[in-house]
Enzyme design. Structure first.
Site, PDB file in Angstrom:
ATOM      1  N   GLU A   1      -9.615   3.050  -5.048  1.00 37.25           N
ATOM      2  CA  GLU A   1      -9.499   4.073  -5.343  1.00 37.25           C
ATOM      3  C   GLU A   1      -8.181   4.136  -5.574  1.00 37.25           C
ATOM      4  O   GLU A   1      -7.586   5.074  -5.800  1.00 37.25           O
ATOM      5  CB  GLU A   1      -8.939   4.686  -3.151  1.00 37.25           C
ATOM      6  CG  GLU A   1     -10.169   3.757  -2.172  1.00 37.25           C
ATOM      7  CD  GLU A   1      -9.961   4.130  -1.325  1.00 37.25           C
ATOM      8  OE1 GLU A   1     -10.674   4.630  -0.488  1.00 37.25           O
ATOM      9  OE2 GLU A   1      -9.092   3.347  -0.569  1.00 37.25           O
TER      10      GLU A   1
ATOM     11  N   HIS B   1      -2.932   3.617  -4.575  1.00 35.24           N
ATOM     12  CA  HIS B   1      -1.968   2.728  -3.942  1.00 35.24           C
ATOM     13  C   HIS B   1      -1.030   2.386  -3.070  1.00 35.24           C
ATOM     14  O   HIS B   1      -0.633   1.320  -3.875  1.00 35.24           O
ATOM     15  CB  HIS B   1      -3.265   1.393  -3.054  1.00 35.24           C
ATOM     16  CG  HIS B   1      -4.146   1.521  -2.708  1.00 35.24           C
ATOM     17  ND1 HIS B   1      -4.618   2.558  -0.742  1.00 35.24           N
ATOM     18  CD2 HIS B   1      -5.598   2.298  -3.079  1.00 35.24           C
ATOM     19  CE1 HIS B   1      -5.922   2.904  -0.552  1.00 35.24           C
ATOM     20  NE2 HIS B   1      -6.458   2.243  -1.988  1.00 35.24           N
TER      21      HIS B   1
ATOM     22  N   ASP C   1       1.082  -1.854   0.237  1.00 36.65           N
ATOM     23  CA  ASP C   1       0.122  -0.021   0.413  1.00 36.65           C
ATOM     24  C   ASP C   1       0.746   1.124  -0.328  1.00 36.65           C
ATOM     25  O   ASP C   1       2.248   1.404  -0.079  1.00 36.65           O
ATOM     26  CB  ASP C   1      -1.052   0.235   0.732  1.00 36.65           C
ATOM     27  CG  ASP C   1      -2.437   0.803   0.734  1.00 36.65           C
ATOM     28  OD1 ASP C   1      -2.035   1.912   0.445  1.00 36.65           O
ATOM     29  OD2 ASP C   1      -3.529   0.140   0.549  1.00 36.65           O
TER      30      ASP C   1
END
Ligand SMILES: [Zn+2]
Length: 394
Positions: A236, A171, A108
């Site tokens: 995202e 990410h 991440d």
């Protein structure tokens, strides 16, 4: 309590069992290895809860099997590293509650935890950050290949499959700190992220070195994890840098793509083809736009209050669905009003968790594509095993 018989009865189904408690002792029949494990666990649970009573365990018959094949939990060592010895304690509890998939979120913005041969800066740069939320304390962690193999074996002995996650294309701020050249606009001064929230850095699909890198990553996953399932994240991922990138723009024009979402679909397709070379298949966090995935793929419904819609749209698109709707399934969320929520978490009581019907009352015709349930435990704010277990097990 004495086990008087322990028989295999394939007609029950491989993960089903029948436990008969009599005054003389217990008879277990199970459909297969998993069913036998679950039967023995149920017996253990009865003993743990009832054996102290003067009457002991009540006589009776339990015939049981899981509703869904997928019963997962996700841990997040990318945000706070979890040593293997702690992960094993987490796995012991998973086995006690009959979970069968451990999903490890390995990468991440805040850290990269998988070593990949030929890419030493993953360890020297991407696995470390200067601090967490301004605490001034450096944080770091990287598994070794041997440790991960050890975890896989430990899980397998408990009927649990390990699913690795490599989040793409977003990410990825930790990767951007180590290998800025993989990104649309390389920033040599990029740092591994020290706070929560998202980054705009997406890997650039037009750079050959990106594909060479992921080929090496997937090969390493193949060597470590016997599971052929690889979670690719896909969540995202703001496309504003793809929109501006000259290489990406040129590629979109050349391919006649109308926007960056079409580029995302093509990116996922190329990632899937790369996995396919190793016999691996992808999973994704579902982002509401069913068109960017490909029929037959498996996605996770995770966004708040979008579960019903996700069931309908993924059914139409021919996708499989795993239910992880955050208002029921995110176990890092607070358990009672007033418990700290870091500003974005809904209170998720034990009752609320148990109220989840993954199909939301829909028929098999409407919801037969649901493969199971999944409980993520995000760890932006869970620095160690004690915090983790405190949030997960009220
Ligand atoms: Zn680009």
């Amino acid at each position: 309590m004495k086990l008087l018989s322990d028989k295999t009865s394939p007609a029950l189904g491989k993960d089903a069992y029948r436990l008969a408690v009599t005054p003389q002792g217990v008879h277990l029949a199970s459909g297969g290895r998993e069913g036998r494990m679950y039967g023995l666990v149920t017996l253990q649970q009865l003993q743990d809860q009832l054996a102290a009573q003067p009457e002991g365990i009540p006589c009776g018959v339990i015939t049981d099997k899981p509703r869904y094949p997928w019963r997962g939990m996700m841990v997040d060592p990318a945000r706070h590293f979890i040593p293997i010895k702690d992960l094993k304690k987490f796995v012991d509890l998973m086995a006690y509650y009959k979970f069968n998939k451990l999903h490890v979120h390995l990468t991440d913005n805040q850290g990269w935890r998988l070593p990949v041969p030929g890419y030493p800066r993953l360890k020297s740069v991407a696995s470390k950050r200067e601090e967490s939320f301004g605490d001034g304390i450096p944080h770091e962690g990287m598994y070794t290949r041997q440790e991960l193999k050890d975890l896989v074996a430990y899980c397998a002995a408990r009927g649990i499959e390990v699913i690795p996650e490599i989040d793409v294309p977003g990410h990825n701020q930790a990767l951007a700190a180590a290998y800025p050249e993989f990104f649309c606009f390389p920033k040599p001064d990029m740092k591994v992220r020290t706070v929560a929230g998202n980054s705009k850095e997406l890997v650039c699909p037009q750079k050959p070195e990106v594909w060479k890198f992921y080929a090496a990553v997937f090969k390493e996953l193949k060597d470590i994890f016997p599971s052929n399932t690889v979670h690719l994240g896909g969540d995202e991922a703001p496309t504003e840098l793809w929109k501006k990138c000259p290489l990406c723009r040129e590629a979109r024009t050349k391919a006649g793509m109308k926007d960056e979402q079409e580029q995302m679909r093509a990116f996922f397709a190329k990632m899937t083809a790369l996995l396919d070379k190793n016999g691996q298949t992808p999973q994704f966090w579902y982002e509401g736009n069913a068109d960017i995935y490909h029929p037959g793929e498996t996605v996770y419904a995770w966004r708040q209050d979008q579960a019903r819609q996700a069931i309908e749209k993924t059914k139409k698109a021919g996708l499989n669905l795993i239910m992880a709707s955050n208002e029921y399934c995110y176990l890092d969320f607070p358990q009672f009003p007033g418990q700290y929520n870091w500003g974005w978490m809904q209170t998720t009581t034990l009752q609320k968790c148990y109220e989840l019907d993954p199909a939301f009352g829909k028929s098999t015709a409407e919801a037969g594509h649901i493969r199971g349930v999944h409980a993520p435990v995000w760890a932006e704010h869970l620095p160690d095993l004690n915090h983790l277990l405190y949030r997960v097990y009220p």
